[in-house]
Design a protein around this motif. Structure first.
Motif, PDB file in Angstrom:
ATOM      1  N   VAL A 162     -27.550 -13.007   9.060  1.00 37.76           N
ATOM      2  CA  VAL A 162     -26.762 -11.695   9.031  1.00 37.76           C
ATOM      3  C   VAL A 162     -25.309 -12.127   9.530  1.00 37.76           C
ATOM      4  N   ALA A 163     -25.078 -12.836  10.460  1.00 37.47           N
ATOM      5  CA  ALA A 163     -23.757 -13.445  10.798  1.00 37.47           C
ATOM      6  C   ALA A 163     -23.005 -14.010   9.755  1.00 37.47           C
ATOM      7  N   ALA A 164     -23.867 -14.937   8.852  1.00 38.05           N
ATOM      8  CA  ALA A 164     -23.059 -15.293   7.785  1.00 38.05           C
ATOM      9  C   ALA A 164     -22.650 -14.279   6.953  1.00 38.05           C
ATOM     10  N   LEU A 165     -23.318 -13.304   6.486  1.00 40.09           N
ATOM     11  CA  LEU A 165     -23.037 -12.337   5.603  1.00 40.09           C
ATOM     12  C   LEU A 165     -22.021 -11.523   6.071  1.00 40.09           C
ATOM     13  N   ALA A 166     -22.035 -11.181   7.446  1.00 42.69           N
ATOM     14  CA  ALA A 166     -20.818 -10.487   8.007  1.00 42.69           C
ATOM     15  C   ALA A 166     -19.324 -11.051   8.016  1.00 42.69           C
ATOM     16  N   GLU A 167     -19.598 -12.500   7.994  1.00 41.72           N
ATOM     17  CA  GLU A 167     -18.176 -13.308   8.045  1.00 41.72           C
ATOM     18  C   GLU A 167     -17.985 -13.530   6.441  1.00 41.72           C
ATOM     19  N   THR A 168     -18.696 -13.721   5.758  1.00 38.53           N
ATOM     20  CA  THR A 168     -18.451 -13.705   4.273  1.00 38.53           C
ATOM     21  C   THR A 168     -18.006 -12.406   3.502  1.00 38.53           C
ATOM     22  N   VAL A 169     -18.446 -11.231   3.934  1.00 37.80           N
ATOM     23  CA  VAL A 169     -17.721  -9.958   3.447  1.00 37.80           C
ATOM     24  C   VAL A 169     -16.421  -9.871   4.273  1.00 37.80           C
ATOM     25  N   ARG A 170     -16.196 -10.388   5.486  1.00 32.35           N
ATOM     26  CA  ARG A 170     -14.821 -10.161   6.175  1.00 32.35           C
ATOM     27  C   ARG A 170     -13.780 -11.084   5.513  1.00 32.35           C
ATOM     28  N   ARG A 171     -14.374 -12.269   5.097  1.00 32.88           N
ATOM     29  CA  ARG A 171     -13.473 -13.352   4.311  1.00 32.88           C
ATOM     30  C   ARG A 171     -12.934 -12.595   2.957  1.00 32.88           C
ATOM     31  N   LEU A 172     -13.970 -11.894   2.291  1.00 32.50           N
ATOM     32  CA  LEU A 172     -13.709 -11.212   1.088  1.00 32.50           C
ATOM     33  C   LEU A 172     -12.756 -10.213   0.965  1.00 32.50           C
ATOM     34  N   VAL A 173     -12.994  -9.338   2.121  1.00 29.43           N
ATOM     35  CA  VAL A 173     -12.147  -8.379   2.157  1.00 29.43           C
ATOM     36  C   VAL A 173     -10.743  -8.570   2.591  1.00 29.43           C
ATOM     37  N   VAL A 174     -10.528  -9.659   3.475  1.00 28.79           N
ATOM     38  CA  VAL A 174      -9.015 -10.082   3.679  1.00 28.79           C
ATOM     39  C   VAL A 174      -8.630 -10.739   2.594  1.00 28.79           C
ATOM     40  N   ARG A 175      -9.399 -11.520   1.735  1.00 27.75           N
ATOM     41  CA  ARG A 175      -8.751 -12.180   0.593  1.00 27.75           C
ATOM     42  C   ARG A 175      -8.086 -10.984  -0.420  1.00 27.75           C
ATOM     43  N   ARG A 176      -9.242  -9.927  -0.594  1.00 27.24           N
ATOM     44  CA  ARG A 176      -8.551  -8.873  -1.197  1.00 27.24           C
ATOM     45  C   ARG A 176      -7.201  -8.271  -0.667  1.00 27.24           C
ATOM     46  N   LEU A 177      -7.237  -8.105   0.452  1.00 22.67           N
ATOM     47  CA  LEU A 177      -6.122  -7.387   1.161  1.00 22.67           C
ATOM     48  C   LEU A 177      -4.799  -8.301   0.916  1.00 22.67           C
ATOM     49  N   VAL A 178      -4.937  -9.497   1.069  1.00 21.77           N
ATOM     50  CA  VAL A 178      -3.875 -10.428   0.972  1.00 21.77           C
ATOM     51  C   VAL A 178      -3.341 -10.522  -0.472  1.00 21.77           C
ATOM     52  N   HIS A 179      -4.196 -10.374  -1.574  1.00 24.73           N
ATOM     53  CA  HIS A 179      -4.153 -10.674  -3.018  1.00 24.73           C
ATOM     54  C   HIS A 179      -3.008  -9.157  -3.164  1.00 24.73           C
ATOM     55  N   ARG A 180      -3.652  -7.892  -2.430  1.00 23.64           N
ATOM     56  CA  ARG A 180      -3.043  -6.947  -2.818  1.00 23.64           C
ATOM     57  C   ARG A 180      -1.381  -6.576  -2.217  1.00 23.64           C
ATOM     58  N   ARG A 181      -1.363  -7.362  -0.958  1.00 27.72           N
ATOM     59  CA  ARG A 181      -0.132  -7.456  -0.290  1.00 27.72           C
ATOM     60  C   ARG A 181       0.935  -8.197  -1.248  1.00 27.72           C
ATOM     61  N   TYR A 182       0.352  -9.073  -1.884  1.00 23.77           N
ATOM     62  CA  TYR A 182       1.384 -10.085  -2.612  1.00 23.77           C
ATOM     63  C   TYR A 182       1.773  -9.286  -3.923  1.00 23.77           C
ATOM     64  N   LEU A 183       0.687  -8.503  -4.352  1.00 17.04           N
ATOM     65  CA  LEU A 183       1.062  -7.732  -5.476  1.00 17.04           C
ATOM     66  C   LEU A 183       2.094  -6.750  -5.137  1.00 17.04           C
ATOM     67  N   TYR A 184       2.103  -6.008  -4.044  1.00 13.32           N
ATOM     68  CA  TYR A 184       3.007  -4.921  -3.489  1.00 13.32           C
ATOM     69  C   TYR A 184       4.507  -5.637  -3.454  1.00 13.32           C
ATOM     70  N   LEU A 185       4.346  -6.882  -2.760  1.00 11.39           N
ATOM     71  CA  LEU A 185       5.381  -7.552  -2.487  1.00 11.39           C
ATOM     72  C   LEU A 185       6.094  -7.992  -3.899  1.00 11.39           C
ATOM     73  N   ASP A 186       5.536  -8.391  -4.814  1.00 13.39           N
ATOM     74  CA  ASP A 186       6.210  -8.924  -6.082  1.00 13.39           C
ATOM     75  C   ASP A 186       6.699  -7.419  -6.798  1.00 13.39           C
TER      76      ASP A 186
END
Length: 203
Positions: A162-186
């Motif tokens: 459960v802990a690993a799943l929570a951390e994996t989901v968090r990392r995926l969400v953060v990665r998606r957010l960072v990608h979206r931020r770079y997209l807006y910046l571009d």
């Protein structure tokens, strides 16, 4: 703690982006899952598995019996009969098989091939084997201590999962957010980049 402070810090920050607050809440949720949800899930899973294994252990102790047996003769080795390489047998040592006789709890007599209790086996040696009521060979009953140990391992694995799943989901969400931020910046740079530094361009 740092995650909770991050959520509080971003509440009224004028530089806050919508994704910043969302990322902070995701991190806080993941932290709660790791510190609270994962241990609870592991505890519940361990209790459930322990209850199941303890019931199985009790049933096995009621249905399996340790009965005396006597060695009749060594059993013929099917590998040796087939003419297998003796060196291969030395590389994979196995317990000597013997033909033994025993009396079941219901009084019936049985004879069969079983592993030798001692090496080398001698005709007439006595030992004990596990059988059911009708004299069929069975394995040793599950030990309650082993059942509890197995349940603890399952509970620990469930909590870590459960802990690993929570951390994996968090990392995926953060990665998606960072990608979206770079997209807006571009996109923003593509809009103002050509006029950057030019007089009268408002940049």
């Amino acid at each position: 703690m740092w995650t909770a402070m991050g959520v509080w810090r971003w509440r009224r920050n004028p530089l806050r982006r919508p994704t910043d607050l969302f990322e902070a809440w995701v991190a806080l949720t993941a932290l709660v899952c790791v510190l609270v949800v994962a241990p609870v899930v592991g505890w519940i899973a361990g209790l459930e598995v322990d209850g199941t294994l303890q019931r199985a252990a009790r049933e096995q102790r009621q249905e399996r019996y340790l009965v005396p047996a006597v060695v009749l003769r060594p059993a013929q080795d099917p590998i040796a009969q087939a003419g297998a390489d003796p060196s291969a047998q030395r590389q994979t040592p196995q317990r000597t098989q013997i033909v033994a006789a025993w009396t079941a709890p219901d009084g019936s007599s049985h004879e069969g091939t079983v592993p030798a209790a001692e090496e080398p086996p001698q005709a007439g040696d006595r030992f004990r084997i596990w059988t059911d009521t009708e004299g069929r060979l069975v394995g040793r009953p599950l030990d309650p201590t082993s059942a509890s140990s197995n349940a603890a391992v399952v509970g620990l694995a469930a909590g870590v999962g459960v802990a690993a799943l929570a951390e994996t989901v968090r990392r995926l969400v953060v990665r998606r957010l960072v990608h979206r931020r770079y997209l807006y910046l571009d996109r923003a740079w593509a809009a103002v980049g050509p006029d950057w530094g030019r007089a009268g361009a408002g940049s």
